[in-house]
Design a protein around this motif. Sequence first.
Motif, PDB file in Angstrom:
ATOM      1  N   LYS A   7    -100.445  -1.751  53.437  1.00 30.80           N
ATOM      2  CA  LYS A   7     -99.113  -1.219  53.142  1.00 30.80           C
ATOM      3  C   LYS A   7     -98.130  -1.588  54.249  1.00 30.80           C
ATOM      4  O   LYS A   7     -96.994  -1.972  53.983  1.00 30.80           O
ATOM      5  CB  LYS A   7     -99.220   0.309  53.015  1.00 30.80           C
ATOM      6  CG  LYS A   7     -97.949   0.965  52.581  1.00 30.80           C
ATOM      7  CD  LYS A   7     -98.201   2.135  51.639  1.00 30.80           C
ATOM      8  CE  LYS A   7     -96.901   2.591  50.999  1.00 30.80           C
ATOM      9  NZ  LYS A   7     -96.388   3.839  51.522  1.00 30.80           N
ATOM     10  N   LEU A   8     -98.610  -1.510  55.478  1.00 30.34           N
ATOM     11  CA  LEU A   8     -97.758  -1.846  56.613  1.00 30.34           C
ATOM     12  C   LEU A   8     -97.251  -3.280  56.496  1.00 30.34           C
ATOM     13  O   LEU A   8     -96.071  -3.567  56.690  1.00 30.34           O
ATOM     14  CB  LEU A   8     -98.524  -1.668  57.922  1.00 30.34           C
ATOM     15  CG  LEU A   8     -97.766  -2.046  59.202  1.00 30.34           C
ATOM     16  CD1 LEU A   8     -96.609  -1.100  59.446  1.00 30.34           C
ATOM     17  CD2 LEU A   8     -98.685  -2.034  60.414  1.00 30.34           C
TER      18      LEU A   8
ATOM     19  N   TYR B 254     -90.225  10.799  68.075  1.00 27.95           N
ATOM     20  CA  TYR B 254     -90.820   9.551  67.594  1.00 27.95           C
ATOM     21  C   TYR B 254     -89.821   8.745  66.767  1.00 27.95           C
ATOM     22  O   TYR B 254     -88.878   9.295  66.227  1.00 27.95           O
ATOM     23  CB  TYR B 254     -92.076   9.859  66.776  1.00 27.95           C
ATOM     24  CG  TYR B 254     -93.241  10.181  67.666  1.00 27.95           C
ATOM     25  CD1 TYR B 254     -93.589  11.490  67.935  1.00 27.95           C
ATOM     26  CD2 TYR B 254     -93.949   9.155  68.279  1.00 27.95           C
ATOM     27  CE1 TYR B 254     -94.634  11.778  68.787  1.00 27.95           C
ATOM     28  CE2 TYR B 254     -94.993   9.443  69.131  1.00 27.95           C
ATOM     29  CZ  TYR B 254     -95.335  10.753  69.379  1.00 27.95           C
ATOM     30  OH  TYR B 254     -96.356  11.024  70.235  1.00 27.95           O
ATOM     31  N   PRO B 255     -90.085   7.435  66.658  1.00 30.51           N
ATOM     32  CA  PRO B 255     -89.164   6.578  65.897  1.00 30.51           C
ATOM     33  C   PRO B 255     -88.975   7.036  64.452  1.00 30.51           C
ATOM     34  O   PRO B 255     -87.941   6.804  63.853  1.00 30.51           O
ATOM     35  CB  PRO B 255     -89.841   5.211  65.933  1.00 30.51           C
ATOM     36  CG  PRO B 255     -90.714   5.236  67.130  1.00 30.51           C
ATOM     37  CD  PRO B 255     -91.158   6.658  67.286  1.00 30.51           C
ATOM     38  N   SER B 256     -89.966   7.712  63.889  1.00 27.62           N
ATOM     39  CA  SER B 256     -89.839   8.190  62.517  1.00 27.62           C
ATOM     40  C   SER B 256     -88.898   9.382  62.421  1.00 27.62           C
ATOM     41  O   SER B 256     -88.552   9.823  61.331  1.00 27.62           O
ATOM     42  CB  SER B 256     -91.206   8.598  61.984  1.00 27.62           C
ATOM     43  OG  SER B 256     -91.696   9.682  62.740  1.00 27.62           O
ATOM     44  N   GLY B 257     -88.515   9.933  63.586  1.00 32.54           N
ATOM     45  CA  GLY B 257     -87.631  11.086  63.585  1.00 32.54           C
ATOM     46  C   GLY B 257     -88.350  12.403  63.830  1.00 32.54           C
ATOM     47  O   GLY B 257     -87.723  13.441  63.984  1.00 32.54           O
TER      48      GLY B 257
ATOM     49  N   ARG C 240     -81.526  -1.813  56.218  1.00 33.60           N
ATOM     50  CA  ARG C 240     -82.468  -2.269  57.233  1.00 33.60           C
ATOM     51  C   ARG C 240     -82.880  -1.102  58.136  1.00 33.60           C
ATOM     52  O   ARG C 240     -84.057  -0.945  58.478  1.00 33.60           O
ATOM     53  CB  ARG C 240     -81.846  -3.387  58.060  1.00 33.60           C
ATOM     54  CG  ARG C 240     -82.860  -4.096  58.951  1.00 33.60           C
ATOM     55  CD  ARG C 240     -82.176  -5.188  59.767  1.00 33.60           C
ATOM     56  NE  ARG C 240     -83.056  -5.692  60.799  1.00 33.60           N
ATOM     57  CZ  ARG C 240     -83.846  -6.754  60.642  1.00 33.60           C
ATOM     58  NH1 ARG C 240     -83.871  -7.395  59.498  1.00 33.60           N
ATOM     59  NH2 ARG C 240     -84.616  -7.152  61.621  1.00 33.60           N
ATOM     60  N   ALA C 241     -81.897  -0.290  58.501  1.00 38.08           N
ATOM     61  CA  ALA C 241     -82.189   0.877  59.331  1.00 38.08           C
ATOM     62  C   ALA C 241     -83.167   1.814  58.617  1.00 38.08           C
ATOM     63  O   ALA C 241     -84.116   2.321  59.211  1.00 38.08           O
ATOM     64  CB  ALA C 241     -80.891   1.599  59.673  1.00 38.08           C
ATOM     65  N   LYS C 242     -82.932   2.001  57.334  1.00 35.72           N
ATOM     66  CA  LYS C 242     -83.807   2.864  56.529  1.00 35.72           C
ATOM     67  C   LYS C 242     -85.228   2.302  56.492  1.00 35.72           C
ATOM     68  O   LYS C 242     -86.213   3.015  56.633  1.00 35.72           O
ATOM     69  CB  LYS C 242     -83.275   2.967  55.101  1.00 35.72           C
ATOM     70  CG  LYS C 242     -82.355   4.147  54.898  1.00 35.72           C
ATOM     71  CD  LYS C 242     -82.104   4.351  53.409  1.00 35.72           C
ATOM     72  CE  LYS C 242     -80.802   5.098  53.187  1.00 35.72           C
ATOM     73  NZ  LYS C 242     -80.158   4.726  51.935  1.00 35.72           N
TER      74      LYS C 242
ATOM     75  N   GLN D 228     -89.080   3.599  57.683  1.00 40.65           N
ATOM     76  CA  GLN D 228     -90.234   3.520  56.784  1.00 40.65           C
ATOM     77  C   GLN D 228     -91.431   2.864  57.487  1.00 40.65           C
ATOM     78  O   GLN D 228     -92.552   3.357  57.445  1.00 40.65           O
ATOM     79  CB  GLN D 228     -89.824   2.720  55.533  1.00 40.65           C
ATOM     80  CG  GLN D 228     -90.887   2.571  54.478  1.00 40.65           C
ATOM     81  CD  GLN D 228     -91.228   3.905  53.847  1.00 40.65           C
ATOM     82  OE1 GLN D 228     -90.477   4.878  53.956  1.00 40.65           O
ATOM     83  NE2 GLN D 228     -92.381   3.975  53.212  1.00 40.65           N
ATOM     84  N   VAL D 229     -91.157   1.751  58.177  1.00 42.35           N
ATOM     85  CA  VAL D 229     -92.215   1.046  58.907  1.00 42.35           C
ATOM     86  C   VAL D 229     -92.756   1.916  60.042  1.00 42.35           C
ATOM     87  O   VAL D 229     -93.969   2.001  60.251  1.00 42.35           O
ATOM     88  CB  VAL D 229     -91.694  -0.315  59.446  1.00 42.35           C
ATOM     89  CG1 VAL D 229     -92.676  -0.931  60.425  1.00 42.35           C
ATOM     90  CG2 VAL D 229     -91.441  -1.273  58.292  1.00 42.35           C
TER      91      VAL D 229
END
Length: 394
Positions: free
Chosen positions: A211-212, A155-158, A229-231, A235-236
């Motif tokens: 929050k989003l 997933y994009p969150s890792g 920005r990558a970080k 988060q998003v």
Amino acid sequence: MQTAYKFRLYPTKEQEQKLLWTLNKCRYVYNFLLDELNNQRVIDKAQLQEMITDLKRIEPDLKNVHSKVLQYENYRLFSNLRGLAQTKKKGRKVGSLRFKGKNWFKTFTYNQSGFAIMQNQTRYDKLWLSKIAEIPFIMHRDIEGKIKQIMIKHYPSGKWYASILAETKEEIKPTQNTNKVGIDLGTMNYAYDSDGHHFDNPKHLDKSLKKLRKEQQKLSKKKKGSQNRAKQRIQVARIHEKIANQRDDFLHKLSRYYINNYGYIAVEDLQVSNMVRHPYLAKSISDASWSRFIQMLCFKAERAGCTVVKVEPRGTTQKCSNCGSEEVHKELWNRLHKCECGLELDRDYNSAMNILKRALGQELSESTPVEIVPLLSNEQARSEKQEAPCDSWE
Ligand SMILES: [Zn+2]
């Protein structure tokens, strides 16, 4: 009967490198096969399959990927082609298949072989994946039947997940429950039914949505290409995943409630076109979740032997469920249904009763059963039964 399960994986740093490496090799093979296909060098599925064997000779590295996993890429390519052809048939404009870049390739699949589950007495169980490793995970739910397929997803969150598809032979008898209900899905009340029960979106979901919005604003202010920005993007992505989990959790509970209490359930036949016609409603996140709720309902109903009937939604709001008058007009903000016949109640309550009546009337006039599409038919593991059910952020 097929059931999908979903488990979070907890690979070590070293295992994660192997997972990423495998993902990349699968992407390479997929793009290679697509290229062969595009250049009309090979157009036959079986021939393409053989190409993989040839490719392994030139690139011995590929032998470090389980052979069935690579073969699956060929299958995936052809199923994508089929999907494209179907869209074309419906008269929609389609392009051709594209090469998959790093961010568009998130899964690889073990089909039939190359995996095993090892249950331990310790905190972590292990999922053995051929040519990769024994990856720790927590098996919070027993898998019934024979495992057919395991899809590994990044997933994009890792985070890493395994979607496991298992098959059992049991047959389903129709339920003995004769209770009938109609459900109206809306924005004010998430669901209002013909027995007068109503359910709202859970509060914590609203909180996460707020929050989003905040985190997305932060993202837009970060400098393009910067580390920050990558970080922030991660988060998003995390919040997106959290929302999907919370929403699915709510929808699973809600659909479970109806399946446990009713043998016959009538809902609106929601179509995307309806939502386009009402841009005001489309703003709400409810849109996607309504069809997802109905999907879950149908999926669970099939397993429980319940009936779900979809009815044409037109006019269910304006019609009086008591006297049948077709035009008891009300605006979107008008929450009350107030008819000359004396009926006065919440507009969604009135709609829910109309939906049930329409379903029952429809049954009398038609002998053909309404088609119920099982959730797993179009793509395996679209929905999962699990602790934090999810999988809609693809
Ligand atoms: Zn009336």
